[in-house]
Scaffold this motif. Structure first.
Motif, PDB file in Angstrom:
ATOM      1  N   ALA B 379       0.835  -1.206   0.000  1.00  0.00           N
ATOM      2  CA  ALA B 379       0.000   0.000   0.000  1.00  0.00           C
ATOM      3  C   ALA B 379       0.868   1.254   0.000  1.00  0.00           C
ATOM      4  N   SER B 382       5.443   2.792  -4.048  1.00  0.00           N
ATOM      5  CA  SER B 382       5.117   3.542  -5.264  1.00  0.00           C
ATOM      6  C   SER B 382       5.222   2.593  -6.452  1.00  0.00           C
ATOM      7  N   LEU B 383       4.111   2.313  -7.099  1.00  0.00           N
ATOM      8  CA  LEU B 383       4.095   1.369  -8.200  1.00  0.00           C
ATOM      9  C   LEU B 383       4.237   2.068  -9.556  1.00  0.00           C
ATOM     10  N   ASP B 400      -6.087  -1.397   1.410  1.00  0.00           N
ATOM     11  CA  ASP B 400      -5.394  -0.253   0.797  1.00  0.00           C
ATOM     12  C   ASP B 400      -4.507  -0.708  -0.368  1.00  0.00           C
ATOM     13  N   ALA B 401      -3.918  -1.871  -0.141  1.00  0.00           N
ATOM     14  CA  ALA B 401      -3.049  -2.397  -1.202  1.00  0.00           C
ATOM     15  C   ALA B 401      -3.865  -2.742  -2.448  1.00  0.00           C
ATOM     16  N   TRP B 402      -5.045  -3.320  -2.250  1.00  0.00           N
ATOM     17  CA  TRP B 402      -5.913  -3.623  -3.404  1.00  0.00           C
ATOM     18  C   TRP B 402      -6.268  -2.332  -4.138  1.00  0.00           C
ATOM     19  N   ARG B 403      -6.540  -1.267  -3.354  1.00  0.00           N
ATOM     20  CA  ARG B 403      -6.879   0.011  -4.015  1.00  0.00           C
ATOM     21  C   ARG B 403      -5.686   0.530  -4.817  1.00  0.00           C
ATOM     22  N   ALA B 404      -4.495   0.379  -4.231  1.00  0.00           N
ATOM     23  CA  ALA B 404      -3.300   0.846  -4.945  1.00  0.00           C
ATOM     24  C   ALA B 404      -3.096   0.054  -6.238  1.00  0.00           C
ATOM     25  N   LEU B 405      -3.334  -1.250  -6.120  1.00  0.00           N
ATOM     26  CA  LEU B 405      -3.186  -2.081  -7.328  1.00  0.00           C
ATOM     27  C   LEU B 405      -4.247  -1.709  -8.367  1.00  0.00           C
ATOM     28  N   ASP B 406      -5.481  -1.467  -7.893  1.00  0.00           N
ATOM     29  CA  ASP B 406      -6.567  -1.089  -8.799  1.00  0.00           C
ATOM     30  C   ASP B 406      -6.202   0.189  -9.547  1.00  0.00           C
ATOM     31  N   ASP B 407      -5.671   1.127  -8.800  1.00  0.00           N
ATOM     32  CA  ASP B 407      -5.279   2.411  -9.396  1.00  0.00           C
ATOM     33  C   ASP B 407      -4.157   2.204 -10.426  1.00  0.00           C
ATOM     34  N   PHE B 408      -3.218   1.325 -10.049  1.00  0.00           N
ATOM     35  CA  PHE B 408      -2.075   1.043 -10.929  1.00  0.00           C
ATOM     36  C   PHE B 408      -2.545   0.422 -12.261  1.00  0.00           C
TER      37      PHE B 408
END
Lengths: 299, 717
Positions: B379, B382-383, B400-408
């Motif tokens: 989360a 920085s991806l 939060d990590a899923w959201r970050a991946l979704d955004d990525f």
């Protein structure tokens, strides 16, 4: 220069004009070619016994004498006899036949008869002659003189009458006329219509006590049937003709001829007579040797 | 029917024996014969039998002479000929095998040129009013029609050139058969001009080409007796994506024909010879591999070829083209579960090493630059600098990590999820983060329980045409069907997802788009108790699969794979290029060809490319032009000169109407067979021999020497 043996060939003998010379050449050539032959004399008359010594032919041992005496003897024959020999020569039209321009059957038979006469007179045997076709033509009583031979040869040299064959009748007639036991030597092609009657006539001769030798003389073409292709054959005696094909009848013809010869041989040998088949291509010595071998077997 | 009908006049000689017999019969030899009585008896007994034998002999001799004449006249059985109207107008389809092997030159003439000459002769020999059509391997079946303009057909034949194969000989013959099915002419013929090269007939089964309606097919064999060709095999690259100054190994096989040979093989880049090797092939039909090492010096598209310098009879297989993308190593995040750094035996460790083996990484030759990340750090990480994220057996992924991946992913990044023991344990416990709405929305699948297969199940044979498997190069890059799966998670794809791999019919690999990015979910990882992907034997398949998934989800390059010459091809561009125009340039194209890249699929349909070579695709991005490329090569199979046995070819057509002919004489013979029937001379000869033997036997028996003892004594009447 021709040797004596060369005169044993029919085509050579044919060139000799005089019959007495023909007979002489045949006999001398024959004797010269014998060497260690079975010839031990032509006579059939027994003379005496002699003790067997090593080197003698065992075939001459008289086993009957051995059985009686427990000793070995051999039979000796008389070299000079007064045996009467009749030469019976068939002069019918069928005998006056030569297929290839060589000797006719009659000429061949005459040569053989002359040779026989020459040999017989040479050992002082009496020789006579009977010629016949559809009847008896000549009848010469046997004698053992040199002149007798000349007379026989002269009679043989006369041309034939050209008539047909009545073989059985003639033989029966001869058997009736000759009463003294003799050696009968017949020269014929035996081509009579009825072979049974011929056999009966030969038996008749034998029945009268004659010793019998039959020279069955055929032409080379009759003996071997070498012809080929289509043929128009003519019988000079019956004047019949037949168109046929050589290849198609050859085997059957030869078989029937062999059966005819067998019938004659069986009939003669059954009567202790000799049957000597010859044809005009054979050398004379073979015919004579064949006869002598038969004689020797018997005696 | 007879080939030499004039010879039949000689049949009168059969009467010769009879005539000779009759003539000879007419002249019997006349002679006296006193023993006529025996002849008469024999004549009566044997005349009938002899006459029968004689006529039998005559009949046999006449039959022998008649048979001899018939043999010379060469009889033909025309019972199997459908259309025997010699002068009737014909409907004929002339089919040309225009594959690469037909360019083989012998005695100053290519096989195709020989075929053209033969075809011209056949065309000239057809009766007036005939209708013809010309087919070759690149002919569109929909455009074929019979024409009665002989001049036009002759022009078409003259214009024929080597075409890269787009269809098989079998398909061409079927097209010809369908065409002739619809015509009214009684006389219908198919002529196939081919060198009988194995490649053109491969993959066929018996009766596969049995023609409809008994249309005769005449295969005109234009092959040469000797194969003096040297051929290059397909190019094998150590990697399709390399870094600047990283070594690239280009390997190609060189094979020779019936004679040993020595040739110079060269590596050409940008039209210049960069490497050179002498290849000696000491034995006929031997093969040697040649490897060239090359280090690219700048980023971008690297296109080149391997070639044989000295000429040989078949030039088409003397050069092989290749395309490589030279770029910086792809930045990838490998996310693992737990707090411990991955070690040997862990799935994340295996994936990390497969993407970038340590030795290559140390030498700076790795095409991927992976970064290991713990799931609990995801989360905060920085991806943005990564092209893709590999979520490997990562349990405990926070919302939060899923959201970050979704955004990525939404912004164009790629995500590859690989299941494993940790994932399964979490799912089994019923508190898996993969069941969260955020995860399911991103992944597009519903993960279920572990499905064990104690004895292992092989992966179902995949469709290598799928873009997600492009690195497998149509199957040449590895064999996924050889991979065994022992455990996997049950996957239920949702709408918009496609299943790329299955095991026992159940999904194993599911791929789908999310925003501008792509997500792939693999239900069995490389752990030893999950699949054989981690084993040494299947390391190649593991590496190629990860490379292929990375290329696909990251959308770094266009579709890499097999391109067929002469066919339309769909090229997959990076997703960011959707909606833009691409400009295609390359050999054989008349100017540049522009195509629009579909916005949704980021693909463009390119026109059929007929000429082997390297092609470039330029896309003008806002940041500047970007060049992509593809290479087209003659199929190796097409240049195989091994000749298919005639008997095999006849099997394909089934019993009946196929005739294989060689050269002008063969053509004449075949034409005779076409229009008249099959020659039966060969069957007459044994009969003739039998009659002659019988004649000798009968003749010998007929003329047998009677003194040989045949025939027994018979009674004399």
């Amino acid at each position: 220069m021709p040797t004596a043996e060369s005169y044993l060939r029919p085509e050579v003998i044919q060139q000799v004009q005089r019959l007495d010379l023909k007979a002489r050449f045949i006999v001398e050539g024959f004797i010269a070619g014998l060497h260690d032959s079975p010839y031990h004399g032509l006579s059939v008359e027994f003379s005496e016994h002699r003790k067997y010594t090593p080197g003698d032919d065992p075939g001459l041992i008289d086993y009957n004498a051995w059985a009686r005496t427990d000793k070995l003897y051999i039979r000796k024959y008389r070299a000079e006899t007064n045996l009467a020999c009749w030469l019976l020569v068939d002069q019918s039209r069928s005998m006056d036949y030569a297929s290839g321009g060589g000797m006719t059957k009659l000429e061949y038979a005459i040569c053989l008869a002359a040779a026989m006469g020459y040999m017989m007179t040479g050992q002082q045997d009496a020789v006579g002659l009977v010629t016949f076709d559809d009847r008896v033509r000549q009848f010469i009583q046997p004698r053992s003189s040199r002149r007798q031979l000349m007379g026989i040869l002269a009679a043989l040299a006369q041309p034939p009458a050209g008539a047909g064959t009545a073989l059985a009748d003639c033989l029966n007639q001869v058997a009736s006329r000759i009463r003294k036991r003799s050696l009968m030597v017949l020269f014929s092609d035996l081509l009579d219509e009825d072979v049974d009657r011929t056999v009966e006539a030969l038996h008749h001769l034998r029945f009268r006590g004659h010793d019998l030798v039959v020279f069955h003389v055929l032409d080379e073409a009759e003996a071997h049937f070498p012809m080929e292709g289509p043929l128009q054959l003519h019988d000079p005696e019956s004047d019949e003709s037949l168109a046929t094909d050589a290849e198609s009848v050859r085997a059957e013809y030869l078989a029937r001829l062999a059966a005819f010869k067998d019938r004659l041989r069986d009939a003669l040998e059954g009567q202790k007579a000799d049957f000597v088949p010859v044809d005009t291509s054979m050398q004379f010595d073979k015919a004579l040797t064949s006869y002598l071998l038969n004689r020797r077997k018997r005696y | 029917m007879w080939i030499n009908a004039a010879m039949l006049a000689a049949l009168v000689v059969a009467a010769l024996p009879v005539i000779v017999h009759l003539v000879m019969r007419g002249r019997p030899r006349q002679m006296d014969f006193p023993a006529l009585r025996f002849v008469r008896q024999s004549h009566l007994a044997s005349a009938g039998r002899t006459r029968l034998k004689r006529w039998l002999l005559l009949a046999l001799r006449a039959a022998a002479l008649a048979l001899f004449v018939l043999v010379l006249a060469r009889p033909i059985d025309s019972s199997g000929v459908v259309a025997s109207y010699q002068d009737a107008p014909a409907a004929a389809v002339l089919c040309f095998d225009t594959s690469a092997s037909m360019q083989y030159r012998h005695l100053g003439q290519s096989r195709l040129e020989t075929a053209q000459q033969l075809a011209a002769r056949i065309l000239a020999g057809l009766p007036s009013g005939s209708r013809t059509a010309v087919l070759h391997l690149a002919t569109d079946p929909a455009t074929v029609a019979l024409s009665d303009a002989a001049g036009q057909t002759a022009d078409e034949i003259r214009r024929l050139g080597p075409t890269s194969r787009s269809d098989s000989v079998a398909a061409m013959l079927r097209t010809a058969g369908r065409l002739l099915d619809r015509v009214g002419e009684a006389r219908r013929e198919i002529y196939l001009f081919t060198d009988m090269a194995d490649g053109a007939w491969s993959g066929l089964e018996a009766d596969a080409l049995a023609t409809q309606g008994r249309v005769p097919v005449y295969v005109m064999d234009v092959s040469a007796d000797e194969n003096q060709n040297l051929a290059l095999g397909p190019v094998e690259l150590s990697s399709r994506r390399v870094s600047v100054h990283a070594p690239l190994a280009v390997t190609v096989s060189v094979s020779c024909g019936d004679r040993p040979a020595q040739r110079t093989a060269v590596l050409e880049i940008d039209g210049q010879i960069r490497r050179r090797q002498t290849v000696r092939l000491d034995q006929p039909h031997s093969v040697r591999a040649v490897t060239f090492d090359y280090q690219p010096t700048e980023r971008g598209l690297l296109q080149g070829s391997v070639a044989l310098l000295e000429p040989d009879p078949l030039a088409a297989d003397n050069r092989r083209f290749f395309t490589v993308e030279v770029s910086e190593p792809a930045s990838v995040a490998v996310v693992y579960g737990g707090t411990r750094a991955p070690q040997a035996g862990d799935a994340a460790f295996a994936v990390d090493q497969a993407l970038a083996p340590s030795p290559l990484r140390a030498e700076g030759r790795a095409s991927v630059a992976p970064e290991l990340l713990a799931a609990h750090d995801l989360a905060a990480a920085s991806l943005g600098g990564h092209e893709a994220v590999f979520l490997v057996d990562a349990a405990g992924v926070a919302p939060d990590a899923w959201r970050a991946l979704d955004d990525f992913v939404t912004r164009g990044g790629g995500l590859v999820v690989i299941a494993g023991e940790g994932t399964a344990a979490e799912l089994a416990a019923g508190r898996s983060s993969y069941d969260s709405p955020a995860a399911r929305r991103l992944l597009g699948v519903r993960l279920g329980k572990v499905v064990p297969s104690p004895n292992g199940m092989p992966v179902d044979p995949p469709d290598y045409a799928d873009a997600a498997l492009a690195a497998f190069d149509g199957g040449a890059g590895g064999d996924l069907a050889a991979v065994t799966v022992y455990r996997r998670l049950a996957i239920q794809p949702e709408a918009g997802r496609r299943t790329v791999l299955t095991v026992g019919g159940q999904p194993l690999l599911v791929v789908g788009g999310h925003g501008q990015g792509t997500v792939a979910v693999l239900a069995a990882g490389p752990q030893a108790d999950w699949s054989s992907l981690g084993s040494f034997r299947r390391a190649n398949e593991c590496v190629v699969l990860l490379e292929s998934l990375l290329g696909h989800v990251a959308g770094q390059s266009g579709r890499q794979g097999r391109y067929d010459i002469g066919r339309e091809l769909t090229f997959a561009f990076p997703r960011a290029m959707g909606g833009m125009d691409c400009v295609l340039t390359g050999p054989g194209l008349e100017g540049a060809v522009t195509r629009r890249i579909a916005a949704q699929t980021a693909t463009a349909v390119l026109p059929p490319l007929e000429q082997p070579g390297n092609y470039q695709l330029r896309v003008d991005l806002p940041t500047g032009p970007r060049r992509l490329g593809l290479s087209l090569n003659v199929e190796t199979q097409e240049s195989v000169l091994r000749v298919r046995p005639t008997a095999d070819v006849e099997k394909f057509f089934g019993p009946g109407l196929v005739h294989v002919a060689q050269g002008v004489e063969g053509l004449r013979h075949a034409e005779t067979l076409v229009r008249q029937g099959r020659e039966r001379t060969g069957q007459l000869i044994p009969i003739l021999m039998a009659v002659m033997v019988l004649e000798v036997l009968v003749a010998n028996r007929f003329h047998r020497d009677p003194s040989s003892g045949q025939g027994g004594a018979k009674a004399v009447s």
